[in-house]
Design a protein around this motif. Structure first.
Motif, PDB file in Angstrom:
ATOM      1  N   HIS A 107       4.944  11.926   3.201  1.00 25.69           N
ATOM      2  CA  HIS A 107       4.652  13.182   2.517  1.00 25.69           C
ATOM      3  C   HIS A 107       3.152  13.426   2.393  1.00 25.69           C
ATOM      4  N   ASN A 108       2.480  13.370   3.531  1.00 27.86           N
ATOM      5  CA  ASN A 108       1.094  13.775   3.653  1.00 27.86           C
ATOM      6  C   ASN A 108       0.988  14.724   4.841  1.00 27.86           C
ATOM      7  N   ILE A 109      -0.197  14.932   5.356  1.00 22.81           N
ATOM      8  CA  ILE A 109      -0.361  15.761   6.560  1.00 22.81           C
ATOM      9  C   ILE A 109      -1.159  14.995   7.603  1.00 22.81           C
ATOM     10  N   LEU A 110      -0.865  13.717   7.711  1.00 21.48           N
ATOM     11  CA  LEU A 110      -1.512  12.867   8.705  1.00 21.48           C
ATOM     12  C   LEU A 110      -1.106  13.301  10.108  1.00 21.48           C
ATOM     13  N   GLU A 111      -2.002  13.107  11.041  1.00 21.66           N
ATOM     14  CA  GLU A 111      -1.723  13.511  12.415  1.00 21.66           C
ATOM     15  C   GLU A 111      -2.278  12.458  13.368  1.00 21.66           C
ATOM     16  N   GLY A 112      -2.388  12.832  14.641  1.00 17.72           N
ATOM     17  CA  GLY A 112      -2.854  11.890  15.638  1.00 17.72           C
ATOM     18  C   GLY A 112      -1.742  10.986  16.117  1.00 17.72           C
ATOM     19  N   GLU A 113      -2.084  10.109  17.059  1.00 20.94           N
ATOM     20  CA  GLU A 113      -1.106   9.158  17.572  1.00 20.94           C
ATOM     21  C   GLU A 113      -1.091   7.903  16.695  1.00 20.94           C
ATOM     22  N   LEU A 114      -0.001   7.188  16.758  1.00 20.13           N
ATOM     23  CA  LEU A 114       0.214   6.048  15.868  1.00 20.13           C
ATOM     24  C   LEU A 114       0.025   4.738  16.626  1.00 20.13           C
ATOM     25  N   ASN A 115      -0.774   3.839  16.025  1.00 20.36           N
ATOM     26  CA  ASN A 115      -0.933   2.500  16.579  1.00 20.36           C
ATOM     27  C   ASN A 115      -1.144   1.526  15.432  1.00 20.36           C
ATOM     28  N   LEU A 116      -0.092   0.811  15.088  1.00 25.09           N
ATOM     29  CA  LEU A 116      -0.133  -0.160  13.991  1.00 25.09           C
ATOM     30  C   LEU A 116       0.148  -1.565  14.501  1.00 25.09           C
ATOM     31  N   THR A 117      -0.300  -1.858  15.687  1.00 26.42           N
ATOM     32  CA  THR A 117       0.109  -3.082  16.385  1.00 26.42           C
ATOM     33  C   THR A 117      -0.146  -4.346  15.586  1.00 26.42           C
ATOM     34  N   GLY A 118      -1.213  -4.394  14.796  1.00 25.72           N
ATOM     35  CA  GLY A 118      -1.565  -5.635  14.107  1.00 25.72           C
ATOM     36  C   GLY A 118      -0.727  -5.967  12.902  1.00 25.72           C
ATOM     37  N   LEU A 119       0.140  -5.059  12.453  1.00 24.56           N
ATOM     38  CA  LEU A 119       0.898  -5.277  11.215  1.00 24.56           C
ATOM     39  C   LEU A 119       2.179  -6.054  11.502  1.00 24.56           C
ATOM     40  N   THR A 120       2.019  -7.280  11.875  1.00 25.89           N
ATOM     41  CA  THR A 120       3.176  -8.086  12.316  1.00 25.89           C
ATOM     42  C   THR A 120       4.019  -8.610  11.160  1.00 25.89           C
ATOM     43  N   LYS A 121       3.509  -8.546   9.926  1.00 23.15           N
ATOM     44  CA  LYS A 121       4.274  -9.015   8.768  1.00 23.15           C
ATOM     45  C   LYS A 121       4.978  -7.874   8.041  1.00 23.15           C
ATOM     46  N   LEU A 122       4.855  -6.688   8.544  1.00 23.23           N
ATOM     47  CA  LEU A 122       5.391  -5.514   7.864  1.00 23.23           C
ATOM     48  C   LEU A 122       6.917  -5.579   7.767  1.00 23.23           C
ATOM     49  N   GLU A 123       7.432  -5.299   6.577  1.00 23.46           N
ATOM     50  CA  GLU A 123       8.872  -5.259   6.351  1.00 23.46           C
ATOM     51  C   GLU A 123       9.376  -3.835   6.085  1.00 23.46           C
ATOM     52  N   LEU A 181       0.852  -1.195   0.000  1.00 28.00           N
ATOM     53  CA  LEU A 181       0.000   0.000   0.000  1.00 28.00           C
ATOM     54  C   LEU A 181       0.883   1.240   0.000  1.00 28.00           C
ATOM     55  N   ASP A 182       0.780   2.021  -1.078  1.00 25.15           N
ATOM     56  CA  ASP A 182       1.568   3.254  -1.218  1.00 25.15           C
ATOM     57  C   ASP A 182       0.619   4.410  -1.523  1.00 25.15           C
ATOM     58  N   LEU A 183       0.444   5.310  -0.543  1.00 27.59           N
ATOM     59  CA  LEU A 183      -0.388   6.504  -0.694  1.00 27.59           C
ATOM     60  C   LEU A 183       0.446   7.757  -0.443  1.00 27.59           C
ATOM     61  N   SER A 184       1.712   7.680  -0.713  1.00 28.94           N
ATOM     62  CA  SER A 184       2.624   8.781  -0.406  1.00 28.94           C
ATOM     63  C   SER A 184       2.419   9.953  -1.355  1.00 28.94           C
ATOM     64  N   GLN A 185       2.968  11.102  -0.965  1.00 25.52           N
ATOM     65  CA  GLN A 185       2.983  12.325  -1.776  1.00 25.52           C
ATOM     66  C   GLN A 185       1.582  12.784  -2.167  1.00 25.52           C
ATOM     67  N   ASN A 186       0.679  12.732  -1.211  1.00 24.67           N
ATOM     68  CA  ASN A 186      -0.645  13.305  -1.370  1.00 24.67           C
ATOM     69  C   ASN A 186      -0.857  14.331  -0.265  1.00 24.67           C
ATOM     70  N   THR A 187      -2.097  14.687   0.011  1.00 25.93           N
ATOM     71  CA  THR A 187      -2.386  15.585   1.139  1.00 25.93           C
ATOM     72  C   THR A 187      -3.426  14.939   2.045  1.00 25.93           C
ATOM     73  N   LEU A 188      -3.232  13.685   2.331  1.00 19.89           N
ATOM     74  CA  LEU A 188      -4.112  12.970   3.248  1.00 19.89           C
ATOM     75  C   LEU A 188      -3.981  13.554   4.642  1.00 19.89           C
ATOM     76  N   SER A 189      -5.092  13.669   5.340  1.00 21.52           N
ATOM     77  CA  SER A 189      -5.085  14.299   6.655  1.00 21.52           C
ATOM     78  C   SER A 189      -5.824  13.424   7.656  1.00 21.52           C
ATOM     79  N   GLY A 190      -5.887  13.916   8.884  1.00 13.15           N
ATOM     80  CA  GLY A 190      -6.541  13.160   9.935  1.00 13.15           C
ATOM     81  C   GLY A 190      -5.650  12.084  10.506  1.00 13.15           C
ATOM     82  N   ALA A 191      -6.229  11.283  11.376  1.00 15.90           N
ATOM     83  CA  ALA A 191      -5.476  10.220  12.024  1.00 15.90           C
ATOM     84  C   ALA A 191      -5.448   8.965  11.155  1.00 15.90           C
ATOM     85  N   VAL A 192      -4.452   8.135  11.401  1.00 18.33           N
ATOM     86  CA  VAL A 192      -4.382   6.834  10.727  1.00 18.33           C
ATOM     87  C   VAL A 192      -5.465   5.948  11.323  1.00 18.33           C
ATOM     88  N   PRO A 193      -6.437   5.485  10.525  1.00 22.87           N
ATOM     89  CA  PRO A 193      -7.554   4.718  11.097  1.00 22.87           C
ATOM     90  C   PRO A 193      -7.105   3.391  11.667  1.00 22.87           C
TER      91      PRO A 193
END
Length: 1030
Positions: free
Chosen positions: A194-210, A166-178
């Motif tokens: 390269h967006n304007i995302l904010e909020g706190e980060l919680n990606l705990t379920g992405l255990t396969k992420l490289e 999943l690549d959504l870089s170089q846009n102007t996405l905002s708000g928190a990471v759902p």
């Protein structure tokens, strides 16, 4: 139904967890509500909630099967259909079509490639930006990078159960990471940079992420919610250029596969992570980490580092010699810390080292001989280390170097004796900001490989040698801010690769040589603030006509390691007072400097510009021509229309005359400044074709004829000034862009007709140019302080601010709490009754319920009210986007129209927002947290008295500064004779300058009058300062 599975365990379990999460979320909302309602209401709600939960959940071990049946029936009732497994290409297609609708609803124009989905093929594997598995059975990836997407992130990516990319870089996405993103359990690659995302980060379920890239956003909080939870397979993690805070130690211990970690440009603090040496690349630059870097971090045979960047922190002590255990290290960056002692000689053992950045520390001036053994060393930075005297002779023996940066020291000599002018491979030499005197060294011209020569901010006092035209490959020559005299040598016209020529702020005389027009690559030419005379040569209009050959050469180059020198140099080269250059200036940090520098020298534009008559923007390279502050005369050549690579033309503060050629409207202008000349004739209608222009200053000339209404079409114009052109006639439209400017834009134009809200008056034009020049010793302090005050006044602006919350406020920061302020009503939140009368640093101009802010806080939040922060304009004010220190996003409105009518409208707006007259604020209005009408001028008055006397507002004396000033000088409303100048000013040894300081003190007393109606407004203060500086 074929393929249906009524009790699919995965699906039902998922829904079961969703409902439980919903119940927990309901608990969270209920808890949030009773914090507002109070304790009694809270108890009632809590009891009801417990009964509800008890009635629904019962005992979990007895009702698990019942839950499954209820959930299934719930789905039947809601959807009217049976649940179908999502593991198919058809369901993936439906999810993607839902994603398309989601994006199109939030992006009505400039839609990306997603808008073409399902138009020519129903198979999502044929859609642009979609990746499928090898057998074409599932969607495995989405790439919508740089698709002009704005709004929130889509909240149902988890329905694509085979999604790995999943690549959504170089846009102007905002708000928190759902939170839904954490359910994409097969995700291997995630790029939201390269967006304007904010909020706190919680990606705990992405255990396969490289690979994880969240760089250049606004995400805040700690990283403990994601690390070490996603560490199992992580190889690359980049969270740079965000607002993360807290510590970093121990969070990455479990990331055993991690190789590349970038935490730079955040707010991390505390100690450094001890296990970083097992990585290949590790960067924590520009944070607030502190303490010593222990030698135990670099265990022998266990250091795999290739890049180590600790720059821009608060590390102390000596650099451990054990760093030499990292034998694969190519970049060692320790710039901008508080390291002391000697440079470890063991660094000379790292044979692979290519870049060594030790600047902005306090190292011993003794350079180890062992560093000469670094055969691959290309970049050496020892800037700002307080080295003095002559340049160390050892530098002349680093024959392998390509770039040597020694700026910001205190060298006075040794350019020739050190031997650095004979280094055969040197491409860049930066000796700026030292104390070199005497003539410019002619011998530099023999360095035939030199491309970048920076000698600015020294005290060289000779002519520019003709031999400097022999640099065949020179791309940047910066000799600005010296005491150079004589004429600009015509030989510089031979420099066909020259991109930058910076000769500003010297005392150069004579005419601009026509030969400079032969510099076909010259895009950035700054000759401002000299004593150049004569006319602008027609040949100069050919400058920068074809820089392509230089850019192509740089694109094919192996590449020069970017380092610390570029940031300081670029800040000098960027006209920070003019947008959009000011935006580039604002984002410069050590990391962005490297990428921006690399883009510039390869011919990539920094900001989009549009050709005349078009609003279509392209990222083409754009230069500037700055000739302001000289004694140039004559007419502007009509060939100026050929300078299609120039977006900024500054010819102000000269003696130019004649008509302005209409061809100037053919340029892709963003800035045109012609102030303080003697131009005559009509203003060309063609300027209205420059539809992307942001700054237009035609003031203090002799333009005549009818005012061109075409200027009203310049919808992006943020600064406009046509003042003191008394022969211009016509009518300013009541609607459109020109009607949004204050009366300051039209002063001294008596023949112009204005809308009723613009009260123009005839005045005298200012007669002094704020040019950097040598002043008489008796007045230089006064002039400096007056200039500082004027700048401060312009930054402060008018005194009316409104802060409206755009998002729900998070928990209050303890640093802003007022112990004696509880449950303030919005309608009593004016600062007028709560301003601290003594300290200019703490004058309260805004109060938000239990939160107090100083005017400095508001300035910082709104970015000093720069044009890039504007989100809207009204008849009586401009609204700016702001971000408070704790991350809250606010809107700040600044009153722009003065007088009874403007204040009346402002107060009426406050009445509506506070709910006065209605009993409560309207539910569809944003919350008003505070407003102020007079705090600004008061705080400015205190500041002016501090600068005039050298005292703090409260400094422990028997009487505070304000009391003392009133006693010594009276009310400040009457003139003062020399006999009444306070002794504290006369005793400074600057008796002549004391008169100006005394006048400044009088202005401060007037601004702090006890009765607000007796205080001058900010425009009156500005007028007094201008009068005082003349």
């Amino acid at each position: 139904m074929k393929g249906a599975n009524f009790f699919h365990s995965h699906w039902v379990n998922l829904l079961y967890s969703i409902v439980l999460q919903a119940l927990r979320f309901n608990h969270f909302l209920t808890s949030s509500v009773f914090l507002i309602w109070g304790c009694e209401e809270a108890e009632d709600i809590k009891k009801k909630r417990k009964k509800t939960v008890a009635g629904l959940i019962m005992k979990e071990d007895e009702t698990d099967h019942l839950w499954r049946i209820v959930l299934f029936m719930f789905l039947i009732l809601i959807t009217g259909s049976v649940v179908v497994s999502g593991d198919s290409l058809d369901t993936d297609r439906q999810v993607l079509l839902d994603l398309k609708s989601f994006l199109e609803e939030r992006n009505h124009v400039n839609r990306g490639q997603y808008s073409r989905w399902n138009q020519q093929s129903s198979n999502p594997c044929n859609w642009s930006g979609i990746l499928c598995t090898l057998d074409g059975s599932r969607v495995r990836g989405i790439n919508l990078a740089a698709n002009n997407i704005s709004g929130d992130l889509y909240g149902n990516f988890s329905s694509l159960t085979a999604l790995t990319y999943l690549d959504l870089s170089q846009n102007t996405l905002s708000g928190a990471v759902p939170g839904d993103l954490s359910n994409c359990q097969n995700l291997v690659y995630l790029n939201l940079s390269h967006n304007i995302l904010e909020g706190e980060l919680n990606l705990t379920g992405l255990t396969k992420l490289e690979t994880l890239d969240l760089s250049t956003n606004r995400i805040f909080g700690g990283i403990q919610f994601s690390f070490p939870g996603i560490c199992n397979n992580l190889i690359v993690a980049n969270v740079s250029a965000n607002n993360f805070s807290g510590g970093i130690d121990n969070f990455f211990d479990g990331c055993l596969k991690l190789q590349y970690l970038d935490l730079s440009s955040n707010f991390f603090s505390g100690a450094i992570w001890k296990g970083f040496s097992r990585l290949k690349e590790f960067s924590v630059s520009e944070n607030y980490l502190s303490g010593e870097v222990s030698g135990s971090f670099f265990a022998e045979n266990k250091c795999s580092l290739q890049v180590l960047d600790l720059s821009g922190n608060n590390f102390i002590g000596k650099v451990p010699s054990e760093v030499s255990n990292c034998r694969n290290l190519s970049i060692l960056n320790l710039w901008g810390n508080s390291f002391t002692g000697e440079i470890p000689s063991e660094i000379g053992l790292i044979s692979s080292l290519e870049g060594l950045f030790l600047g902005n520390n306090t190292f011993s001036p003794t350079i180890p001989e062992s560093l000469l053994n670094l055969g691959n060393l290309a970049f050496l930075d020892l800037s700002r280390n307080h080295f003095g005297g002559d340049i160390q002779q050892i530098f002349g023996r680093f024959t392998q170097l390509k770039i040597l940066v020694l700026h910001g020291n205190s060298y006075i000599d040794g350019i020739n004796s050190s031997g650095i002018l004979k280094l055969p491979n040197l491409v860049g030499l930066d000796l700026s900001n030292n104390s070199f005197t005497g003539p410019l060294p002619v011998e530099i011209s023999e360095m035939h490989n030199l491309k970048f020569l920076i000698l600015a901010y020294n005290q060289f006092n000779s002519n520019i040698p003709q031999e400097y035209g022999n640099f065949q490959g020179l791309q940047a020559l910066d000799l600005s801010f010296n005491n150079l005299s004589g004429q600009i040598p015509s030989s510089l016209g031979k420099l066909r690769s020259l991109l930058w020529l910076m000769l500003a702020n010297n005392t150069l005389t004579g005419e601009i040589p026509a030969e400079l027009g032969s510099c076909t690559s010259l895009l950035w030419l700054n000759l401002a603030n000299n004593q150049l005379s004569g006319s602008i040569p027609r040949e100069l209009m050919k400058v920068g006509m074809d820089p392509s050959q230089t850019f192509e050469s740089n694109q094919q180059d192996e590449g020069i390691i970017a380092g610390s020198g570029e940031c300081l140099t670029m800040k000098r080269w960027i006209p920070a007072d003019y947008p959009p250059f000011s935006f580039i200036y604002a984002i410069l940090n050590r990391k962005t400097c490297r990428s921006i520098w690399d883009r510039l020298i390869k011919g990539v534009g920094l900001f989009p510009v549009c050709a005349a008559g078009s609003t279509v923007r392209t990222l083409q390279i754009s230069g500037y021509l700055q000739l302001s502050g000289n004694q140039l005369s004559g007419e502007v050549p009509g060939d100026i229309g050929k300078m299609h690579s120039f977006s900024m033309i500054h010819l102000g503060f000269n003696n130019l005359s004649g008509t302005l050629p209409p061809q100037i409207g053919q340029l892709p202008l963003v800035v045109l400044n012609l102030t303080k000349n003697t131009f005559s004739g009509e203003i060309p209608n063609e300027i209205g074709n420059a539809e992307c222009i942001k700054n237009l200053d035609l003031s203090c000339n002799n333009f005549s004829g009818t005012f061109p209404v075409s200027l009203n079409n310049l919808s992006e114009l943020s600064k406009f000034n046509i003042s003191y052109n008394p022969l211009i006639s016509g009518t300013i439209p009541t609607a459109g862009q020109l009607a949004t400017f204050e009366k300051d834009s039209y002063l001294g134009d008596p023949l112009l007709k204005f809308p009723s809200f613009i009260n123009n008056s005839m005045g005298s034009p200012p007669n002094q140019y704020p040019k950097i020049e040598k002043k008489e010793p008796k007045k230089w302090v006064a002039v400096l302080v007056l200039f500082t005050m004027t700048v401060a006044l312009l930054i402060c602006g008018l005194a009316s601010l409104v802060v409206c919350m755009l998002v729900k406020s998070p928990a209050e920061s303890p640093g802003y709490l007022l112990d004696d302020t509880k449950h303030l009503r919005h309608d009593f939140a004016s600062c007028s009754g709560s301003s601290s009368p003594w300290s200019s640093d703490t004058v309260k101009v805004i109060r938000l319920d239990r939160t107090a802010f100083t005017h400095a806080d508001i300035l910082k939040a709104a970015g000093n009210f720069t044009e890039s922060r504007i989100i809207g304009k009204g008849g009586f004010g401009t609204v700016y986007r702001g971000v408070l220190p704790d991350g809250r996003e606010v809107a700040v409105k600044k009153l722009q129209r003065e007088g009874i009518e403007g204040e009346k409208e402002f107060r009426a707006e406050m009445e509506v927002l506070t709910g006065n007259g209605f009993g409560w604020p309207h539910p569809n209005l944003v919350t008003l947290y505070g407003w102020c009408l007079d705090g600004d001028v008061y705080s400015f008055g205190v500041l002016s008295m501090e600068l005039a006397t050298g005292r703090r507002a409260v400094d422990g004396g028997e009487e505070c500064l304000l009391e003392w000033a009133r006693r010594v000088m009276g009310s400040g409303r009457h003139g003062l004779s020399r006999a009444r100048i306070p002794v504290v000013l006369l005793g400074s040894g600057l008796a002549e300058g004391a008169e100006e300081m005394c006048e400044l003190l009088r202005i401060g007393i007037g601004c702090t009058a006890e009765a607000p109606q007796c205080r001058p407004n900010m425009k009156e203060v500005l007028a007094m300062l201008i009068k005082l500086s003349c």
